[in-house]
Design a protein around this motif. Structure first.
Motif, PDB file in Angstrom:
ATOM      1  N   GLY A 153       0.877  -1.230   0.227  1.00  0.00           N
ATOM      2  CA  GLY A 153       0.011  -0.043   0.041  1.00  0.00           C
ATOM      3  C   GLY A 153       0.752   1.253  -0.083  1.00  0.00           C
ATOM      4  O   GLY A 153       0.110   2.278   0.004  1.00  0.00           O
ATOM      5  N   GLY A 154       2.390   1.140  -0.085  1.00  0.00           N
ATOM      6  CA  GLY A 154       3.094   2.357  -0.207  1.00  0.00           C
ATOM      7  C   GLY A 154       2.970   2.838  -1.521  1.00  0.00           C
ATOM      8  O   GLY A 154       2.482   2.440  -2.505  1.00  0.00           O
ATOM      9  N   THR A 155       3.954   4.048  -1.585  1.00  0.00           N
ATOM     10  CA  THR A 155       3.863   4.550  -2.883  1.00  0.00           C
ATOM     11  C   THR A 155       5.560   4.902  -3.315  1.00  0.00           C
ATOM     12  O   THR A 155       6.287   4.590  -2.533  1.00  0.00           O
ATOM     13  N   VAL A 156       5.641   4.808  -4.534  1.00  0.00           N
ATOM     14  CA  VAL A 156       7.086   5.086  -5.035  1.00  0.00           C
ATOM     15  C   VAL A 156       7.113   6.119  -6.001  1.00  0.00           C
ATOM     16  O   VAL A 156       6.257   6.402  -6.894  1.00  0.00           O
ATOM     17  N   ILE A 157       7.871   7.342  -5.630  1.00  0.00           N
ATOM     18  CA  ILE A 157       8.050   8.602  -6.390  1.00  0.00           C
ATOM     19  C   ILE A 157       9.501   8.791  -6.692  1.00  0.00           C
ATOM     20  O   ILE A 157      10.421   8.125  -6.343  1.00  0.00           O
ATOM     21  N   ALA A 158       9.732   9.815  -7.335  1.00  0.00           N
ATOM     22  CA  ALA A 158      11.059  10.271  -7.614  1.00  0.00           C
ATOM     23  C   ALA A 158      11.768  10.747  -6.315  1.00  0.00           C
ATOM     24  O   ALA A 158      11.297  11.479  -5.640  1.00  0.00           O
ATOM     25  N   ASN A 159      12.989  10.387  -6.186  1.00  0.00           N
ATOM     26  CA  ASN A 159      13.885  10.760  -5.148  1.00  0.00           C
ATOM     27  C   ASN A 159      14.315  12.133  -5.513  1.00  0.00           C
ATOM     28  O   ASN A 159      14.296  12.660  -6.787  1.00  0.00           O
ATOM     29  N   PRO A 160      14.690  13.028  -4.611  1.00  0.00           N
ATOM     30  CA  PRO A 160      15.015  14.378  -4.737  1.00  0.00           C
ATOM     31  C   PRO A 160      16.188  14.575  -5.534  1.00  0.00           C
ATOM     32  O   PRO A 160      16.364  15.431  -6.606  1.00  0.00           O
ATOM     33  N   VAL A 161      17.252  13.278  -5.568  1.00  0.00           N
ATOM     34  CA  VAL A 161      18.270  13.409  -6.468  1.00  0.00           C
ATOM     35  C   VAL A 161      18.728  11.833  -6.659  1.00  0.00           C
ATOM     36  O   VAL A 161      18.107  10.913  -6.173  1.00  0.00           O
ATOM     37  N   LYS A 162      19.323  11.640  -8.063  1.00  0.00           N
ATOM     38  CA  LYS A 162      19.687  10.149  -8.091  1.00  0.00           C
ATOM     39  C   LYS A 162      20.799   9.953  -6.968  1.00  0.00           C
ATOM     40  O   LYS A 162      21.687  10.758  -6.947  1.00  0.00           O
ATOM     41  N   GLU A 163      20.855   8.672  -6.931  1.00  0.00           N
ATOM     42  CA  GLU A 163      21.950   8.017  -5.888  1.00  0.00           C
ATOM     43  C   GLU A 163      22.560   7.060  -6.747  1.00  0.00           C
ATOM     44  O   GLU A 163      22.036   5.831  -7.060  1.00  0.00           O
ATOM     45  N   ILE A 164      23.715   7.406  -7.087  1.00  0.00           N
ATOM     46  CA  ILE A 164      24.740   6.223  -7.887  1.00  0.00           C
ATOM     47  C   ILE A 164      26.029   6.092  -7.479  1.00  0.00           C
ATOM     48  O   ILE A 164      26.517   7.146  -7.429  1.00  0.00           O
ATOM     49  N   GLY A 165      26.476   4.905  -7.149  1.00  0.00           N
ATOM     50  CA  GLY A 165      27.804   4.639  -6.623  1.00  0.00           C
ATOM     51  C   GLY A 165      27.681   4.417  -4.879  1.00  0.00           C
ATOM     52  O   GLY A 165      26.802   4.136  -4.419  1.00  0.00           O
ATOM     53  N   TRP A 166      28.911   4.640  -4.282  1.00  0.00           N
ATOM     54  CA  TRP A 166      29.040   4.459  -2.937  1.00  0.00           C
ATOM     55  C   TRP A 166      28.735   5.404  -2.035  1.00  0.00           C
ATOM     56  O   TRP A 166      28.908   6.540  -2.374  1.00  0.00           O
ATOM     57  N   GLY A 167      28.106   4.913  -1.047  1.00  0.00           N
ATOM     58  CA  GLY A 167      27.446   5.900  -0.074  1.00  0.00           C
ATOM     59  C   GLY A 167      27.172   5.770   1.286  1.00  0.00           C
ATOM     60  O   GLY A 167      26.561   4.509   1.309  1.00  0.00           O
ATOM     61  N   THR A 168      27.314   6.262   2.191  1.00  0.00           N
ATOM     62  CA  THR A 168      27.037   5.880   3.610  1.00  0.00           C
ATOM     63  C   THR A 168      25.442   5.635   3.845  1.00  0.00           C
ATOM     64  O   THR A 168      24.715   6.736   3.544  1.00  0.00           O
ATOM     65  N   VAL A 169      25.199   4.744   4.608  1.00  0.00           N
ATOM     66  CA  VAL A 169      23.787   4.683   4.978  1.00  0.00           C
ATOM     67  C   VAL A 169      24.112   4.443   6.470  1.00  0.00           C
ATOM     68  O   VAL A 169      24.994   3.805   7.164  1.00  0.00           O
ATOM     69  N   ARG A 170      23.158   5.111   7.271  1.00  0.00           N
ATOM     70  CA  ARG A 170      22.980   5.106   8.806  1.00  0.00           C
ATOM     71  C   ARG A 170      21.783   4.393   9.369  1.00  0.00           C
ATOM     72  O   ARG A 170      20.939   4.161   8.499  1.00  0.00           O
ATOM     73  N   VAL A 171      22.385   3.486  10.355  1.00  0.00           N
ATOM     74  CA  VAL A 171      21.309   2.641  11.063  1.00  0.00           C
ATOM     75  C   VAL A 171      20.595   3.405  12.048  1.00  0.00           C
ATOM     76  O   VAL A 171      21.169   4.241  12.764  1.00  0.00           O
ATOM     77  N   ILE A 172      19.316   3.304  11.843  1.00  0.00           N
ATOM     78  CA  ILE A 172      18.194   4.132  12.673  1.00  0.00           C
ATOM     79  C   ILE A 172      18.484   3.461  14.334  1.00  0.00           C
ATOM     80  O   ILE A 172      18.769   2.444  14.461  1.00  0.00           O
TER      81      ILE A 172
END
Length: 236
Positions: A98-117
């Motif tokens: 039931g969720g939605t999928v929309i454009a992200n504010p920017v494209k994200e391509i390559g390596w990048g840090t993810v933070r754990v909540i």
């Protein structure tokens, strides 16, 4: 144990390290090649769990296989069998719930840090990990479905992963191998060029700096997630 169904939507976006993880533990799996015209299974009865890989298409595209795949996701969850989604796979899970999928504010391509909540649920899946470098390749983002909990975020994309019971949906790509990154850099060269310059988009050269070290670290974090996920597999 019945096999884990792995749904592939694009020939270069196979299970990667997820398959390696399963094979090292002698867990059976079977590949369903949507990209080669194979049909979406009508039932989850023949599988112990369901894994959804990535792909260049959008969940919002008018593709004949998307509605039956959304039905399969819901059916698998209703049967109390675990579902895991990578990038497009996570978006399909969100939509199915039931969720939605929309454009992200920017494209994200390559390596990048993810933070754990900072939450008990995130720690249950990732232990003491506070952040790690993941791989990314997306222009859209999913909403967190009702009842699910966000466990990962990044500077470029707030919703990097969610958990709902034994189910895990991810925007980031933790399944990567060197061959996959090299193939994507080749096939996605135009997309990289059109999206650059941007802080969230790397060049193919930058993506392949210390690639073996980065992949080794990524695989360790992927295996924390995968190890928790396989605890929910049906053994019947």
């Amino acid at each position: 144990m019945k096999p884990i169904a792995v749904i592939r939507h694009s020939p270069t976006e196979g299970p990667g390290h997820f398959a390696t993880f399963l094979e090292r533990r002698s867990l059976p799996w079977t590949l369903i090649r949507i990209d080669q015209g194979e049909a979406v299974p009508r039932s989850a009865d023949g599988f112990s769990g369901l894994c959804l890989m990535g792909g260049p298409m959008s969940v919002n595209d008018d593709l004949a296989w998307i509605p039956p795949l959304l039905d399969l996701i819901r059916q698998t969850m209703a049967a109390d069998k675990p579902v895991i989604g990578h990038c497009l796979g996570g978006q399909l899970m969100s939509r199915a719930l039931g969720g939605t999928v929309i454009a992200n504010p920017v494209k994200e391509i390559g390596w990048g840090t993810v933070r754990v909540i900072d939450s008990p649920l995130a720690r249950a899946w990732l232990g003491d990990t506070r952040q790690f470098e993941s791989f990314h390749w997306h222009g859209e983002t999913f909403s967190i479905p009702d009842g699910a909990t966000r466990i990962l975020e990044s500077a470029a994309c707030a919703n990097q992963a969610f958990v709902l019971g034994k189910h895990l949906g991810m925007q980031c790509h933790v399944e990567m191998t060197r061959a996959m990154i090299e193939a994507w850099c080749e096939s996605g060269a135009d997309e990289i060029r059109d999206a650059s310059p941007a802080d969230s988009v790397q060049s193919p050269t930058a993506m392949q700096i210390d690639i073996e070290g980065r992949l080794s670290a990524l695989s360790r974090h992927a295996e924390l997630l995968y190890s928790r996920w396989i605890e929910g597999l049906s053994t019947i």
